[in-house]
Motif scaffolding. Structure first.
Motif, mmCIF file in Angstrom:
data_model
loop_
_atom_site.group_PDB
_atom_site.id
_atom_site.type_symbol
_atom_site.label_atom_id
_atom_site.label_comp_id
_atom_site.label_asym_id
_atom_site.label_seq_id
_atom_site.Cartn_x
_atom_site.Cartn_y
_atom_site.Cartn_z
ATOM 1 N N ALA A 187 0.846 -1.187 0.000
ATOM 2 C CA ALA A 187 0.000 0.000 0.000
ATOM 3 C C ALA A 187 0.882 1.237 0.000
ATOM 4 O O ALA A 187 1.999 1.218 0.538
ATOM 5 N N TYR B 19 5.973 3.584 0.041
ATOM 6 C CA TYR B 19 5.182 2.351 0.003
ATOM 7 C C TYR B 19 5.611 1.440 1.139
ATOM 8 O O TYR B 19 6.793 1.402 1.512
ATOM 9 N N ASP C 203 -8.963 -0.598 6.261
ATOM 10 C CA ASP C 203 -9.266 -0.013 4.951
ATOM 11 C C ASP C 203 -8.788 -0.976 3.863
ATOM 12 O O ASP C 203 -7.737 -0.795 3.259
ATOM 13 N N ASP D 68 -9.600 -1.554 0.889
ATOM 14 C CA ASP D 68 -9.445 -1.074 -0.489
ATOM 15 C C ASP D 68 -8.066 -0.475 -0.747
ATOM 16 O O ASP D 68 -7.658 -0.337 -1.901
ATOM 17 N N SER D 69 -7.367 -0.093 0.296
ATOM 18 C CA SER D 69 -6.058 0.537 0.109
ATOM 19 C C SER D 69 -4.916 -0.469 0.047
ATOM 20 O O SER D 69 -3.782 -0.098 -0.256
ATOM 21 N N TRP D 70 -5.238 -1.743 0.309
ATOM 22 C CA TRP D 70 -4.193 -2.762 0.348
ATOM 23 C C TRP D 70 -4.334 -3.711 -0.835
ATOM 24 O O TRP D 70 -5.388 -4.281 -1.057
ATOM 25 N N GLY E 110 1.571 9.463 0.169
ATOM 26 C CA GLY E 110 1.728 8.983 -1.193
ATOM 27 C C GLY E 110 3.137 8.995 -1.710
ATOM 28 O O GLY E 110 3.380 8.680 -2.877
#
Length: 272
Positions: free
Chosen positions: A212, A220, A230, A232-234, A217
């Protein structure tokens, strides 16, 4: 099975992976959710890169959840590249020399997995090391020996190729000595510049690996299991993958070591 987390990017405090998240590495040390065993209390370690080529390192045999020094260090140390590990021993005693990450020169390495029948393979694996690397071995784990073999096979020059050669050699050796090979290998390693990881197994049960973005941003992280809910972020890294994290971002490629035949004269005979 162990749990680990690694990061490369803009400098972060180690606590961002080790202690602060809802499902931090310390939390995983006593309540892992995507491992065979929920408890990983056979020691821990951190390795981080700063102004010097070689990493700093702190390891102990205490469970990560009970070491106040770990939380204090994680809160104060800020690094652009670090590795952290909590151990559930599958072989080798609970001692500091067996705690990950392992360090040699500017390289650091940590592993989650196992080599089946390791005690029958250990001596011929060690025999492949030159004197310098053999004498560098201080623990008794298969993980440390895999790291030293990768250094023997050229980790400093070609990291992924050296890991492929290491795994290929161990598979061929196992088939020669025991008649079959079972190796599970999810590992992270670094030279202080790039962060590398591999997820691989000879069967379909490679230890988990997720990636992720982190640090606004600009970096990583790679982890054995997500640090929060969360989902969806992984992104789950598939079995048979090689991951490279550099300033340019994350690259995921296929990792498939070639089968390697081992001649009888190339190994030491080990009694059954």
């Amino acid at each position: 099975m162990c749990r680990w987390a690694a990061y490369r990017g803009d400098p972060l405090y180690l606590e961002e992976l080790v202690s602060s998240p809802a499902h931090s590495l310390i939390e995983q040390s006593h309540c892992a959710t995507r491992a065979k065993t929920a408890t990983n209390g056979d020691g821990f370690g951190i390795a981080w890169y700063g102004d010097r080529p070689e990493p700093g390192r702190y390891r102990d045999v205490l469970p990560a959840w009970s070491d106040c020094n770990l939380k204090s260090l994680a809160r104060q140390i800020r690094s652009p590249l670090f590795l952290a590990h909590v151990r559930a021993a599958t072989g080798g005693g609970t001692r500091r020399d067996n705690c990950h990450p392992f360090v040699q020169g500017n390289w650091s390495f940590m592993h989650n997995g196992q080599v089946a029948d390791f005690e029958r393979l250990r001596r011929p694996m060690e025999a492949m090391l030159d004197d310098e690397l053999f004498n560098a071995r201080t623990g008794t784990t298969d993980s440390e020996l895999l790291f030293l073999l990768a250094l023997q096979f050229g980790l400093c020059q070609m990291p992924m190729a050296a890991m492929a050669e290491t795994i290929s050699f161990v598979e061929g050796l196992a088939e020669h000595v025991t008649g079959s090979a079972l190796l599970r290998f999810t590992a992270a390693f670094s030279d202080g510049k790039a962060l590398y990881a591999i997820r691989y197994a000879t069967d379909s049960k490679a230890p988990t690996l997720y990636a992720a973005p982190m640090g606004n941003g600009q970096g990583y992280c790679l982890v054995s299991e997500p640090l929060n809910d969360d989902v969806d972020s992984w992104a789950e890294i598939p079995n048979g993958s090689a991951v490279t994290v550099t300033a340019a971002g994350v690259d995921v490629a296929v990792f498939q070591p070639e089968k390697r035949a081992i001649a009888k004269s190339a190994v030491i005979a080990i009694p059954a």
